[in-house]
Design a protein around this motif. Structure first.
Motif, PDB file in Angstrom:
ATOM      1  N   ARG A   1       0.831  -1.207   0.000  1.00 61.50           N
ATOM      2  CA  ARG A   1       0.000   0.000   0.000  1.00 61.50           C
ATOM      3  C   ARG A   1       0.868   1.261   0.000  1.00 61.50           C
ATOM      4  O   ARG A   1       0.566   2.239  -0.694  1.00 61.50           O
ATOM      5  N   TYR A   2       1.943   1.225   0.748  1.00 61.15           N
ATOM      6  CA  TYR A   2       2.841   2.374   0.804  1.00 61.15           C
ATOM      7  C   TYR A   2       3.458   2.636  -0.577  1.00 61.15           C
ATOM      8  O   TYR A   2       3.496   3.774  -1.051  1.00 61.15           O
ATOM      9  N   LEU A   3       3.927   1.576  -1.217  1.00 62.86           N
ATOM     10  CA  LEU A   3       4.563   1.707  -2.524  1.00 62.86           C
ATOM     11  C   LEU A   3       3.589   2.205  -3.584  1.00 62.86           C
ATOM     12  O   LEU A   3       3.992   2.848  -4.558  1.00 62.86           O
ATOM     13  N   ASN A   4       2.310   1.930  -3.404  1.00 65.69           N
ATOM     14  CA  ASN A   4       1.288   2.366  -4.358  1.00 65.69           C
ATOM     15  C   ASN A   4       0.625   3.676  -3.953  1.00 65.69           C
ATOM     16  O   ASN A   4      -0.369   4.096  -4.561  1.00 65.69           O
ATOM     17  N   GLY A   5       1.184   4.332  -2.918  1.00 62.72           N
ATOM     18  CA  GLY A   5       0.677   5.631  -2.503  1.00 62.72           C
ATOM     19  C   GLY A   5      -0.637   5.607  -1.760  1.00 62.72           C
ATOM     20  O   GLY A   5      -1.324   6.626  -1.655  1.00 62.72           O
ATOM     21  N   LYS A   6      -1.001   4.451  -1.209  1.00 61.97           N
ATOM     22  CA  LYS A   6      -2.255   4.339  -0.456  1.00 61.97           C
ATOM     23  C   LYS A   6      -1.954   4.439   1.037  1.00 61.97           C
ATOM     24  O   LYS A   6      -1.737   3.438   1.718  1.00 61.97           O
ATOM     25  N   TYR A   7      -1.922   5.661   1.530  1.00 63.45           N
ATOM     26  CA  TYR A   7      -1.495   5.916   2.907  1.00 63.45           C
ATOM     27  C   TYR A   7      -2.648   6.001   3.906  1.00 63.45           C
ATOM     28  O   TYR A   7      -2.419   6.191   5.115  1.00 63.45           O
ATOM     29  N   GLN A   8      -3.887   5.888   3.428  1.00 61.48           N
ATOM     30  CA  GLN A   8      -5.020   6.153   4.304  1.00 61.48           C
ATOM     31  C   GLN A   8      -5.171   5.137   5.440  1.00 61.48           C
ATOM     32  O   GLN A   8      -5.872   5.376   6.417  1.00 61.48           O
ATOM     33  N   TYR A   9      -4.511   3.990   5.318  1.00 64.13           N
ATOM     34  CA  TYR A   9      -4.655   2.954   6.343  1.00 64.13           C
ATOM     35  C   TYR A   9      -3.426   2.849   7.244  1.00 64.13           C
ATOM     36  O   TYR A   9      -3.263   1.868   7.965  1.00 64.13           O
ATOM     37  N   MET A  10      -2.555   3.845   7.242  1.00 65.47           N
ATOM     38  CA  MET A  10      -1.360   3.781   8.093  1.00 65.47           C
ATOM     39  C   MET A  10      -1.056   5.155   8.669  1.00 65.47           C
ATOM     40  O   MET A  10      -1.382   6.188   8.071  1.00 65.47           O
ATOM     41  N   SER A  11      -0.439   5.144   9.820  1.00 63.54           N
ATOM     42  CA  SER A  11      -0.110   6.395  10.505  1.00 63.54           C
ATOM     43  C   SER A  11       1.103   7.049   9.867  1.00 63.54           C
ATOM     44  O   SER A  11       1.861   6.416   9.121  1.00 63.54           O
ATOM     45  N   LYS A  12       1.310   8.322  10.181  1.00 63.82           N
ATOM     46  CA  LYS A  12       2.484   9.045   9.703  1.00 63.82           C
ATOM     47  C   LYS A  12       3.763   8.383  10.197  1.00 63.82           C
ATOM     48  O   LYS A  12       4.768   8.317   9.485  1.00 63.82           O
ATOM     49  N   GLU A  13       3.711   7.860  11.434  1.00 61.98           N
ATOM     50  CA  GLU A  13       4.883   7.202  12.003  1.00 61.98           C
ATOM     51  C   GLU A  13       5.243   5.954  11.208  1.00 61.98           C
ATOM     52  O   GLU A  13       6.422   5.697  10.915  1.00 61.98           O
TER      53      GLU A  13
END
Length: 348
Positions: free
Chosen positions: A25-37
């Motif tokens: 998800r991070y690699l595909n730019g889908k950040y809505q399910y993870m914290s900034k940390e």
């Protein structure tokens, strides 16, 4: 020590203490399910490991290769570098890469090369050739989005971005006739197809001249060898230049009887005509002039100044690429769009 080239998503996930899905998800730019940390920890782990995701493997899973194809008839043509540069620059801003194929004006080879692009899972095609319209209509309907660039449009079912060459050519020829030029020598190249923009220019120039035939306006079409590099370049170059020189000598001689203009329909020829003028010692004047398409700004060096048409070719590449990317990312079918750009006329 682990080879950095063999580091996988699983390795990054283990280092950060998250699942493979989170890394994907991070690699595909889908950040809505993870914290900034978590995002920061993943970023640091990737940078520390010098990790580069396997795009080929990812494309097999997602059918998203990050690639678009650019199909050109001749990458050595005068405007090809402008198209390639504009398309590549625009695609790069959207994290897409461009694969350019050169068909050499061969319709059968073109289909084979495009099939190779499809095997590489390109997400869309930009087509600048003048062949295989039915083939591309089928691809656009069943395989991937297709956008036509810089070619005469034949189908209303495919997006297209092209330049209004008929209008620009017509305005330039009308200007020459209004300036008193009664003989118009139209110069183009051999070997282009019916969908070529050069064909469009030729026809537009002839049509305007014929509308003024009762006023004494005459026109003649000259087709010269297309100067393409090959093993016999020396002989080809000599023939090419000889043809240009013969046309210039004829036009200069006729200008003593009637005001004569050479209209250069093929962009690649403008510089060569001006250079040959200099070599032959032929002077441009109010009785003899050269006009036509000028992308390389050769006209700035002509004395006196000449009438030219400048094409927004960089804009063509940019708009066509943006349109293709829009169609690639669209979740629903988009209406067909036709974008026609105007040329800039520099008239004296």
């Amino acid at each position: 020590m682990q080879n950095k080239n063999n580091i996988t998503i699983r390795d990054i996930a283990d280092r950060v203490g998250v699942s493979k899905t989170t890394i994907s998800r991070y690699l595909n730019g889908k950040y809505q399910y993870m914290s900034k940390e978590t995002q920061l920890r993943i970023k640091e782990a990737i940078e520390c490991a010098n990790f580069r995701p396997n795009k080929l493997a990812n494309s097999l899973k997602t059918s998203k290769s990050g690639l678009i194809g650019l199909v050109l008839s001749d990458v050595t043509a005068a405007l090809a570098p402008y198209i390639i540069g504009s398309v590549s620059s625009t695609a790069g801003k959207h994290d897409k890469q461009v694969i350019v194929v050169n068909t050499n004006g061969n319709p059968e080879r073109e289909i084979s090369l495009v099939n190779d692009l499809l095997d590489q899972q390109v997400e869309g095609l930009l087509v600048g050739s003048g062949y295989n319209s039915d083939y591309y209509m089928g691809l656009n309907e069943t395989r991937c989005p297709v956008v036509l660039i810089s070619r005469v449009k034949e189908s209303r079912s495919i997006d297209s971005v092209y330049i209004n060459h008929r209008e620009a050519t017509g305005l330039l020829i009308e200007h020459l006739i209004a300036s008193g030029f009664k003989r118009i020598l139209i110069v183009s190249t051999l070997g282009h197809d019916e969908s070529s923009t050069i064909t469009d220019r030729e026809r537009a120039a002839v049509n305007v001249c014929e509308r003024h035939c009762e006023e004494g306006v005459e026109n003649k079409l000259f087709l010269i060898e297309n100067n393409k590099p090959n093993a016999s370049l020396g002989a080809l170059q000599a023939k090419h230049v000889e043809q240009i020189q013969d046309i210039l000598k004829l036009a200069n001689a006729e200008s003593r009887k009637e005001k004569t203009a050479i209209f250069v329909a093929a962009t690649v020829l403008m510089g060569e005509f001006l250079c040959c003028c200099y070599q032959l010692g032929i002077t441009l004047s109010d009785r003899f002039t050269i006009a036509g398409y000028d992308t390389y700004h050769y006209a700035a060096f002509a004395t006196p100044h000449i009438n030219v048409i400048e094409q927004p070719i960089m804009e063509v590449g940019k708009i066509a690429t943006e349109r293709l990317l829009e169609r690639i990312s669209a979740e629903e079918p988009l209406p067909v769009q036709e974008t026609i750009l105007k040329c800039k006329l520099s008239l004296q």
